[in-house]
Design a protein around this motif. Structure first.
Motif, PDB file in Angstrom:
ATOM      1  N   SER A  34      14.277 104.205  51.776  1.00  0.00           N
ATOM      2  CA  SER A  34      13.577 103.151  51.693  1.00  0.00           C
ATOM      3  C   SER A  34      13.224 102.562  50.248  1.00  0.00           C
ATOM      4  N   LYS A  35      13.292 103.386  49.325  1.00  0.00           N
ATOM      5  CA  LYS A  35      13.007 103.008  48.205  1.00  0.00           C
ATOM      6  C   LYS A  35      14.276 102.201  47.654  1.00  0.00           C
ATOM      7  N   LEU A  36      15.463 102.684  47.894  1.00  0.00           N
ATOM      8  CA  LEU A  36      16.541 102.119  47.341  1.00  0.00           C
ATOM      9  C   LEU A  36      16.710 100.734  48.165  1.00  0.00           C
ATOM     10  N   ASP A  37      16.270 100.871  49.167  1.00  0.00           N
ATOM     11  CA  ASP A  37      16.525  99.646  49.924  1.00  0.00           C
ATOM     12  C   ASP A  37      15.622  98.504  49.676  1.00  0.00           C
ATOM     13  N   SER A  38      14.592  98.840  48.782  1.00  0.00           N
ATOM     14  CA  SER A  38      13.681  97.742  48.280  1.00  0.00           C
ATOM     15  C   SER A  38      14.021  97.122  47.029  1.00  0.00           C
ATOM     16  N   LEU A  39      14.997  97.830  46.375  1.00  0.00           N
ATOM     17  CA  LEU A  39      15.577  97.576  45.179  1.00  0.00           C
ATOM     18  C   LEU A  39      16.499  95.863  45.252  1.00  0.00           C
ATOM     19  N   PRO A  40      16.477  95.123  44.112  1.00  0.00           N
ATOM     20  CA  PRO A  40      17.385  94.241  44.249  1.00  0.00           C
ATOM     21  C   PRO A  40      18.618  94.684  44.294  1.00  0.00           C
ATOM     22  N   PRO A  41      19.762  93.766  44.964  1.00  0.00           N
ATOM     23  CA  PRO A  41      21.263  94.413  44.506  1.00  0.00           C
ATOM     24  C   PRO A  41      21.516  94.548  43.107  1.00  0.00           C
ATOM     25  N   PRO A  42      22.418  95.161  42.891  1.00  0.00           N
ATOM     26  CA  PRO A  42      23.018  95.389  41.370  1.00  0.00           C
ATOM     27  C   PRO A  42      23.487  94.189  40.609  1.00  0.00           C
ATOM     28  N   GLU A  43      24.133  93.377  41.399  1.00  0.00           N
ATOM     29  CA  GLU A  43      24.542  92.279  40.819  1.00  0.00           C
ATOM     30  C   GLU A  43      23.428  91.131  40.440  1.00  0.00           C
ATOM     31  N   HIS A  44      22.225  91.449  40.916  1.00  0.00           N
ATOM     32  CA  HIS A  44      20.940  90.363  40.724  1.00  0.00           C
ATOM     33  C   HIS A  44      20.254  91.167  39.618  1.00  0.00           C
ATOM     34  N   MET A  45      20.316  92.542  39.374  1.00  0.00           N
ATOM     35  CA  MET A  45      19.538  93.109  38.521  1.00  0.00           C
ATOM     36  C   MET A  45      19.576  93.075  36.988  1.00  0.00           C
ATOM     37  N   THR A  46      18.709  92.821  36.262  1.00  0.00           N
ATOM     38  CA  THR A  46      18.720  92.729  34.634  1.00  0.00           C
ATOM     39  C   THR A  46      18.711  94.124  34.159  1.00  0.00           C
ATOM     40  N   LEU A  47      18.846  94.095  33.000  1.00  0.00           N
ATOM     41  CA  LEU A  47      18.679  95.196  32.284  1.00  0.00           C
ATOM     42  C   LEU A  47      17.236  95.933  32.147  1.00  0.00           C
ATOM     43  N   GLU A  48      16.216  94.681  32.020  1.00  0.00           N
ATOM     44  CA  GLU A  48      15.010  95.150  31.874  1.00  0.00           C
ATOM     45  C   GLU A  48      14.589  95.658  33.405  1.00  0.00           C
ATOM     46  N   MET A  49      15.125  95.214  34.259  1.00  0.00           N
ATOM     47  CA  MET A  49      14.886  95.623  35.708  1.00  0.00           C
ATOM     48  C   MET A  49      15.263  96.907  35.919  1.00  0.00           C
ATOM     49  N   TYR A  50      16.564  97.354  35.556  1.00  0.00           N
ATOM     50  CA  TYR A  50      17.216  98.512  35.545  1.00  0.00           C
ATOM     51  C   TYR A  50      16.441  99.639  34.799  1.00  0.00           C
ATOM     52  N   SER A  51      15.849  99.365  33.357  1.00  0.00           N
ATOM     53  CA  SER A  51      15.094 100.254  32.737  1.00  0.00           C
ATOM     54  C   SER A  51      13.692 100.295  33.512  1.00  0.00           C
ATOM     55  N   TYR A  52      13.412  99.530  34.267  1.00  0.00           N
ATOM     56  CA  TYR A  52      12.053  99.561  35.036  1.00  0.00           C
ATOM     57  C   TYR A  52      11.972 100.716  36.214  1.00  0.00           C
ATOM     58  N   TYR A  53      13.108 100.172  36.981  1.00  0.00           N
ATOM     59  CA  TYR A  53      13.394 101.230  38.240  1.00  0.00           C
ATOM     60  C   TYR A  53      14.082 102.667  37.750  1.00  0.00           C
ATOM     61  N   PHE A  54      15.006 102.678  36.858  1.00  0.00           N
ATOM     62  CA  PHE A  54      15.561 103.753  36.285  1.00  0.00           C
ATOM     63  C   PHE A  54      15.329 104.228  34.924  1.00  0.00           C
ATOM     64  N   PRO A  55      13.917 104.625  34.599  1.00  0.00           N
ATOM     65  CA  PRO A  55      13.763 105.072  33.279  1.00  0.00           C
ATOM     66  C   PRO A  55      14.501 106.341  32.594  1.00  0.00           C
ATOM     67  N   GLU A  56      14.779 107.169  33.376  1.00  0.00           N
ATOM     68  CA  GLU A  56      15.671 108.202  32.808  1.00  0.00           C
ATOM     69  C   GLU A  56      16.992 107.840  32.488  1.00  0.00           C
ATOM     70  N   ASN A  57      17.501 106.680  32.833  1.00  0.00           N
ATOM     71  CA  ASN A  57      18.818 106.306  32.402  1.00  0.00           C
ATOM     72  C   ASN A  57      18.750 105.055  31.544  1.00  0.00           C
ATOM     73  N   ASP A  58      17.735 104.715  31.211  1.00  0.00           N
ATOM     74  CA  ASP A  58      17.479 103.683  30.351  1.00  0.00           C
ATOM     75  C   ASP A  58      18.178 103.446  29.141  1.00  0.00           C
ATOM     76  N   LEU A  59      18.752 102.394  28.731  1.00  0.00           N
ATOM     77  CA  LEU A  59      19.427 102.403  27.568  1.00  0.00           C
ATOM     78  C   LEU A  59      18.437 101.420  26.547  1.00  0.00           C
ATOM     79  N   ASP A  60      18.315 102.275  25.556  1.00  0.00           N
ATOM     80  CA  ASP A  60      17.421 101.788  24.406  1.00  0.00           C
ATOM     81  C   ASP A  60      18.083 100.942  23.474  1.00  0.00           C
ATOM     82  N   PRO A  61      17.496  99.346  23.510  1.00  0.00           N
ATOM     83  CA  PRO A  61      18.194  98.353  22.722  1.00  0.00           C
ATOM     84  C   PRO A  61      18.187  98.841  21.391  1.00  0.00           C
ATOM     85  N   ASN A  62      17.278  99.657  20.873  1.00  0.00           N
ATOM     86  CA  ASN A  62      17.051  99.907  19.399  1.00  0.00           C
ATOM     87  C   ASN A  62      17.889 100.872  19.084  1.00  0.00           C
TER      88      ASN A  62
END
Length: 171
Positions: A122-150
Motif C-alpha cells: 500500500s505504501k509502494l502504491d502511494s508512490l509516484p511512478p519511477p518515470e515521474h520521480m525526481t532525485l529529491e523525491m527519491y531521496s525523500y522516499y528512500f533515504p537509505e539509498n539517497d545519493l548525496d549530491p555533495n
C-alpha cells in the motif's frame, strides 16, 4: 453389516485428494485403489458367522457324535475383531493434534507476514511512478539509498569502488 465395522475408519477421499501434490497423484491413485481393495475384501465377509443347520447333519451323517463335535467347535469359535495392541491410534491422534497446533501457529505467522507485505504494497502504491520521480523525491522516499549530491560517486557506484574507500584500503 460390515459397514458398521469400518464406520470409524472411513476416509474422505475428496479432501485427501485436494491435499495431494500434483507430482504424487499416481501414488495417491494406487494407494486409494489398494485401500479400496482391502475394504472390499472385508465387506465380502459377513459380520457374523453364518448359521449352520447341525440338525440336518446329525440326521444325514452315519455318526451323529461327529456332527455334535463340529457343532460344539463351531459354537466355541470366536474370532475377535483386531485390537490396537501398540496403541497406534492414540499415537496418530496425538501426532495429528501436534501437527494441527504447529499448522495453526504457522498460519498465524504467515498471516502476520501477509499483513506486513500488504502494508508495504500500500505504501509502494502511494508512490509516484519511477518515470515521474525526481532525485529529491527519491531521496525523500528512500533515504537509505539517497545519493548525496555533495559526494559524487564513480561508476559502478558501489561502495567498494569509490575513491574514499580505496584510500582506506591502501593505508
Amino acid at each position: 453389516m460390515a459397514a458398521r465395522r469400518l464406520a470409524k475408519s472411513a476416509v474422505d477421499w475428496t479432501a485427501f485428494a485436494e491435499r495431494v501434490p500434483p507430482a504424487q497423484k499416481e501414488y495417491f491413485r494406487a494407494f486409494k485403489a489398494r485401500s479400496e481393495g482391502f475394504v472390499n475384501r472385508v465387506h465380502q465377509y459377513p459380520e457374523k458367522l453364518p448359521a449352520i443347520d447341525f440338525a440336518f447333519y446329525k440326521r444325514a451323517l452315519a455318526s451323529p457324535a461327529l456332527a455334535e463335535q463340529f457343532e460344539k467347535s463351531y459354537q466355541g469359535l470366536n474370532i475377535p475383531y483386531p485390537k490396537d495392541k501398540s496403541n497406534l491410534a492414540a499415537k496418530v491422534d496425538s501426532e495429528k493434534s501436534a501437527a494441527e497446533a504447529t499448522s495453526k501457529s504457522l498460519v498465524k505467522e504467515l498471516q502476520e507476514e501477509i499483513s506486513q507485505a500488504k502494508q508495504v504494497l500500500s505504501k509502494l502504491d502511494s508512490l509516484p511512478p519511477p518515470e515521474h520521480m525526481t532525485l529529491e523525491m527519491y531521496s525523500y522516499y528512500f533515504p537509505e539509498n539517497d545519493l548525496d549530491p555533495n559526494k559524487p560517486t564513480h561508476w559502478p557506484h558501489t561502495p567498494e569502488f569509490q575513491p574514499a574507500n580505496k584510500k582506506d584500503l591502501l593505508m
